[in-house]
Design an enzyme around this catalytic site. Structure first.
Site, PDB file in Angstrom:
ATOM      1  N   LYS A 194       0.836  -1.203   0.000  1.00 32.95           N
ATOM      2  CA  LYS A 194       0.000   0.000   0.000  1.00 32.95           C
ATOM      3  C   LYS A 194       0.871   1.253   0.000  1.00 32.95           C
ATOM      4  O   LYS A 194       0.611   2.199  -0.747  1.00 32.95           O
ATOM      5  CB  LYS A 194      -0.899   0.001   1.245  1.00 32.95           C
ATOM      6  CG  LYS A 194      -1.637   1.322   1.451  1.00 32.95           C
ATOM      7  CD  LYS A 194      -2.484   1.314   2.708  1.00 32.95           C
ATOM      8  CE  LYS A 194      -1.768   1.811   3.932  1.00 32.95           C
ATOM      9  NZ  LYS A 194      -1.655   3.271   4.053  1.00 32.95           N
ATOM     10  N   ASN A 195       1.894   1.266   0.845  1.00 30.68           N
ATOM     11  CA  ASN A 195       2.671   2.495   1.015  1.00 30.68           C
ATOM     12  C   ASN A 195       3.601   2.803  -0.160  1.00 30.68           C
ATOM     13  O   ASN A 195       4.218   3.868  -0.190  1.00 30.68           O
ATOM     14  CB  ASN A 195       3.479   2.444   2.320  1.00 30.68           C
ATOM     15  CG  ASN A 195       2.588   2.685   3.531  1.00 30.68           C
ATOM     16  OD1 ASN A 195       1.393   2.952   3.380  1.00 30.68           O
ATOM     17  ND2 ASN A 195       3.166   2.587   4.713  1.00 30.68           N
ATOM     18  N   CYS A 240      -5.049   8.612   9.624  1.00 30.60           N
ATOM     19  CA  CYS A 240      -5.117   7.894  10.893  1.00 30.60           C
ATOM     20  C   CYS A 240      -4.969   8.867  12.054  1.00 30.60           C
ATOM     21  O   CYS A 240      -4.174   9.801  11.997  1.00 30.60           O
ATOM     22  CB  CYS A 240      -3.992   6.884  10.983  1.00 30.60           C
ATOM     23  SG  CYS A 240      -4.321   5.348  10.155  1.00 30.60           S
ATOM     24  N   ARG A 266       0.185  14.973  13.042  1.00 35.18           N
ATOM     25  CA  ARG A 266       1.047  14.602  11.922  1.00 35.18           C
ATOM     26  C   ARG A 266       1.156  15.813  11.012  1.00 35.18           C
ATOM     27  O   ARG A 266       0.402  15.957  10.065  1.00 35.18           O
ATOM     28  CB  ARG A 266       0.486  13.385  11.200  1.00 35.18           C
ATOM     29  CG  ARG A 266       0.451  12.165  12.094  1.00 35.18           C
ATOM     30  CD  ARG A 266      -0.212  11.002  11.423  1.00 35.18           C
ATOM     31  NE  ARG A 266       0.687  10.300  10.508  1.00 35.18           N
ATOM     32  CZ  ARG A 266       0.320   9.244   9.800  1.00 35.18           C
ATOM     33  NH1 ARG A 266      -0.910   8.787   9.873  1.00 35.18           N
ATOM     34  NH2 ARG A 266       1.176   8.639   8.995  1.00 35.18           N
ATOM     35  N   ASP A 323       4.757   0.780  11.998  1.00 34.60           N
ATOM     36  CA  ASP A 323       3.531   0.155  11.487  1.00 34.60           C
ATOM     37  C   ASP A 323       3.376  -1.301  11.930  1.00 34.60           C
ATOM     38  O   ASP A 323       2.366  -1.934  11.624  1.00 34.60           O
ATOM     39  CB  ASP A 323       3.490   0.230   9.953  1.00 34.60           C
ATOM     40  CG  ASP A 323       3.174   1.634   9.460  1.00 34.60           C
ATOM     41  OD1 ASP A 323       2.824   2.497  10.283  1.00 34.60           O
ATOM     42  OD2 ASP A 323       3.277   1.865   8.239  1.00 34.60           O
ATOM     43  N   ARG A 352      -8.774  -0.314   4.762  1.00 40.31           N
ATOM     44  CA  ARG A 352      -7.893   0.689   4.158  1.00 40.31           C
ATOM     45  C   ARG A 352      -6.559   0.057   3.774  1.00 40.31           C
ATOM     46  O   ARG A 352      -5.932   0.489   2.815  1.00 40.31           O
ATOM     47  CB  ARG A 352      -7.629   1.838   5.148  1.00 40.31           C
ATOM     48  CG  ARG A 352      -8.831   2.722   5.401  1.00 40.31           C
ATOM     49  CD  ARG A 352      -8.414   3.924   6.219  1.00 40.31           C
ATOM     50  NE  ARG A 352      -7.157   4.446   5.698  1.00 40.31           N
ATOM     51  CZ  ARG A 352      -6.225   5.059   6.421  1.00 40.31           C
ATOM     52  NH1 ARG A 352      -6.408   5.244   7.701  1.00 40.31           N
ATOM     53  NH2 ARG A 352      -5.126   5.497   5.876  1.00 40.31           N
TER      54      ARG A 352
HETATM   55  C1  UD1 Z   1       4.521   6.968   6.200  1.00 45.85           C
HETATM   56  C2  UD1 Z   1       3.635   5.755   6.054  1.00 45.85           C
HETATM   57  C3  UD1 Z   1       3.110   5.318   7.421  1.00 45.85           C
HETATM   58  C4  UD1 Z   1       4.270   5.092   8.377  1.00 45.85           C
HETATM   59  C5  UD1 Z   1       5.191   6.302   8.418  1.00 45.85           C
HETATM   60  C6  UD1 Z   1       6.452   6.069   9.229  1.00 45.85           C
HETATM   61  C7  UD1 Z   1       2.646   5.920   3.852  1.00 45.85           C
HETATM   62  C8  UD1 Z   1       1.426   6.137   3.032  1.00 45.85           C
HETATM   63  N1  UD1 Z   1       2.523   6.067   5.182  1.00 45.85           N
HETATM   64  O1  UD1 Z   1       3.716   8.011   6.732  1.00 45.85           O
HETATM   65  O2  UD1 Z   1       2.382   4.097   7.244  1.00 45.85           O
HETATM   66  O3  UD1 Z   1       3.763   4.866   9.677  1.00 45.85           O
HETATM   67  O4  UD1 Z   1       5.603   6.663   7.078  1.00 45.85           O
HETATM   68  O5  UD1 Z   1       7.141   4.979   8.743  1.00 45.85           O
HETATM   69  O6  UD1 Z   1       3.689   5.598   3.339  1.00 45.85           O
HETATM   70  N2  UD1 Z   1       6.695  14.764  10.395  1.00 45.85           N
HETATM   71  C9  UD1 Z   1       6.809  16.094  10.700  1.00 45.85           C
HETATM   72  N3  UD1 Z   1       6.588  17.012   9.702  1.00 45.85           N
HETATM   73  C10 UD1 Z   1       6.262  16.639   8.444  1.00 45.85           C
HETATM   74  C11 UD1 Z   1       6.142  15.259   8.134  1.00 45.85           C
HETATM   75  C12 UD1 Z   1       6.373  14.337   9.150  1.00 45.85           C
HETATM   76  O7  UD1 Z   1       7.105  16.477  11.824  1.00 45.85           O
HETATM   77  O8  UD1 Z   1       6.069  17.513   7.586  1.00 45.85           O
HETATM   78  C13 UD1 Z   1       6.926  13.769  11.468  1.00 45.85           C
HETATM   79  C14 UD1 Z   1       5.719  12.919  11.771  1.00 45.85           C
HETATM   80  O9  UD1 Z   1       4.839  13.564  12.662  1.00 45.85           O
HETATM   81  C15 UD1 Z   1       6.364  11.704  12.377  1.00 45.85           C
HETATM   82  C16 UD1 Z   1       7.665  11.570  11.587  1.00 45.85           C
HETATM   83  O10 UD1 Z   1       7.895  12.853  11.016  1.00 45.85           O
HETATM   84  O11 UD1 Z   1       6.679  11.931  13.713  1.00 45.85           O
HETATM   85  C17 UD1 Z   1       7.658  10.543  10.493  1.00 45.85           C
HETATM   86  O12 UD1 Z   1       6.529  10.739   9.659  1.00 45.85           O
HETATM   87  P1  UD1 Z   1       6.552  10.361   8.114  1.00 45.85           P
HETATM   88  O13 UD1 Z   1       7.697   9.431   7.843  1.00 45.85           O
HETATM   89  O14 UD1 Z   1       6.479  11.597   7.304  1.00 45.85           O
HETATM   90  O15 UD1 Z   1       5.189   9.562   7.962  1.00 45.85           O
HETATM   91  P2  UD1 Z   1       4.229   9.510   6.698  1.00 45.85           P
HETATM   92  O16 UD1 Z   1       5.026   9.723   5.450  1.00 45.85           O
HETATM   93  O17 UD1 Z   1       3.056  10.356   6.927  1.00 45.85           O
END
Ligand code: UD1
Length: 429
Positions: free
Chosen positions: A22-23, A126, A131, A316, A408
């Site tokens: 999915k990711n 979620c 986030r 995850d 999902r």
């Molecule tokens: C992706 C995955 C999700 C997984 C996560 C971490 C997909 C669709 N989703 O989510 O399943 O749990 O990676 O492996 O691929 N952060 C910030 N600012 C930002 C963006 C992120 O502070 O602009 C923080 C987040 O709050 C979190 C950390 O960075 O603490 C990591 O998040 P991130 O790797 O960006 O997660 P996603 O890409 O949303």
């Protein structure tokens, strides 16, 4: 709303086919916005998130055709999507769609790179802590975009196109790295990303972009270099196996005992998780077609685990591991470092008889001899599947409510488990 009813106590035996990730699928579908030619994606899982993203991309003008079955293929094989963004008709991603899936915010990179502007609602997704999207916006600014926010929307503009730049992430972000890859591929000049996410899905997206004509090197390491090109073309790409689905079923087998071949997947995608499972008493064997999981004949041993970006133990799989350790012979400790508040499953696991104590970002799990079925509530995608894992080993009946979270991210979960001897059924309505 659908529910899932599980009667625990049956060891899993057989074969479980693992779907496409999915990711990786979500950013790969979004990458179709970068070109006017057709992007063909194979091994796409049949998931609610994929259908929702089809809808979102359709709004921007992407024509999506789902390929028919080929001879020898069954509905168990992934689907083939043909995505053609010949003309982008709308650069706005509205609240009612983006709020239902956080990753859809990522359309902002390709829309901006190709069209010079994008208006995208702040995301939902979620309910696992705050986030933010600040790092994604930092990426776009570093590539020369002007960013404004207004009434819950981000407005990004780059009327003269994006230009290469230096991006240093203060923390590892998967979405930030995807955004940087896609936007920088069409920027003028070279971009260097430091402290990039190293997840296998990043490598998969970079591979696909390179097939489309991008010039990306270093994906899978902390430093990625992208030489921008003026345009990208179509390509054909097969989505890599879902490592989270693989790890989830591996935990289910470790939980119930039994012996299952997880087919069409690779151990190297989740080595850290498989190492933890081995410590907990699972036997993990790599085969030509996948990964075989069984139990070593003893009980479940306690473990101490901290989640971390790849190649560390994935956040995850944290909830699923907690379900497993709830029946360990001793005390386990699980620390969540990626997302705050990602412990909503704890109270539900406690309803099944687990003994878990939370202290900040660390959960202490005192293993119990048996869990007992109860009605429980799914709260987010990975948390809900942890309840299924616990229920598979609990005495009696568990009813999992609000299973739309499961749909999902897990394709045909009940079918895959029933085929291995689990007593699980979906109750509609
Ligand atoms: C992706 C995955 C999700 C997984 C996560 C971490 C997909 C669709 N989703 O989510 O399943 O749990 O990676 O492996 O691929 N952060 C910030 N600012 C930002 C963006 C992120 O502070 O602009 C923080 C987040 O709050 C979190 C950390 O960075 O603490 C990591 O998040 P991130 O790797 O960006 O997660 P996603 O890409 O949303």
């Amino acid at each position: 709303m659908d529910r899932i009813r599980i009667i625990g106590g049956h060891p899993l035996q057989g074969t479980i086919p693992i779907s496409g990730a999915k990711n990786a699928t979500l950013p790969l579908m979004i990458a179709s916005l970068l070109t006017q030619d057709t992007l063909v994606l194979e091994n796409v899982p049949r998931l609610a998130d994929v259908r929702l993203l089809q809808h979102i991309l359709g709004n921007h003008g992407v024509d999506i055709m789902i390929g028919g079955k080929r001879p020898g293929e069954s509905t168990h094989d992934g689907q083939t999507l043909h995505l053609s963004a010949g003309r982008i008709v709308d650069t706005t991603a509205p609240y009612d769609l983006v709020s239902r899936m956080r990753a859809s915010f990522w359309v902002i990179g390709p829309l901006l790179a190709r069209m010079g502007e994008a208006k995208v609602s702040m995301p939902g997704g979620c309910a696992i802590g705050t986030r933010p999207v600040d790092l994604l916006l930092m990426v776009l600014e570093r590539l020369g975009a002007e960013i404004a926010t207004d009434s819950g929307y981000v407005l990004a503009r780059a009327p003269k196109g994006l230009r290469g730049g230096s991006i240093v992430f203060p923390k590892v972000t998967v979405g930030g790295t995807h955004t940087a890859l896609m936007a920088a591929s069409l920027a003028n000049g070279t971009t260097v990303i430091d402290n990039a996410a190293r997840e296998p899905e990043i490598v998969d997206v970079a591979d696909c972009l390179n097939k489309m004509g991008a010039r990306i090197s270093g994906a899978g390491t902390s430093r990625i270099v992208i030489d921008g090109v003026p345009r990208l073309s179509g390509a054909r790409h097969r989505v890599l196996p879902d490592r989270i689905e693989t790890g989830t079923y591996a935990m289910a087998v470790a939980m119930t005992g039994g012996n299952v071949l997880l087919e069409n997947t690779r151990a190297d995608l989740l080595q850290a998780a498989l190492d933890v499972l081995t410590t907990a008493g699972a036997v993990v064997a790599e085969t030509n077609t996948g990964v075989r999981i069984s139990r070593n004949g003893h009980g479940i041993a306690p473990v101490t685990v901290t989640t971390a970006p790849f190649p560390g133990f994935p956040t995850d799989l944290q909830a699923q591991l907690m379900a497993l350790t709830s029946r360990a012979q001793g005390t386990s400790r699980i620390t969540e470092t990626i997302f705050e508040n990602r412990f909503m499953h704890v109270q539900e696991l406690v309803r099944l008889g687990a003994r878990i104590h939370l202290d900040g970002e660390t959960a202490t799990i005192e293993g119990v001899e048996k869990l007992k079925g109860a009605p429980v509530m799914a709260t987010d995608l990975r948390a809900s599947v942890s309840l299924v894992i616990a229920a598979l080993a609990a005495e009696g009946e568990t009813m999992v409510h609000r299973v739309y979270h499961l749909d999902r991210g897990f394709e045909r979960l009940e079918d895959k488990l029933v085929a291995c001897g689990a007593e699980i059924e979906r109750i509609s309505g």
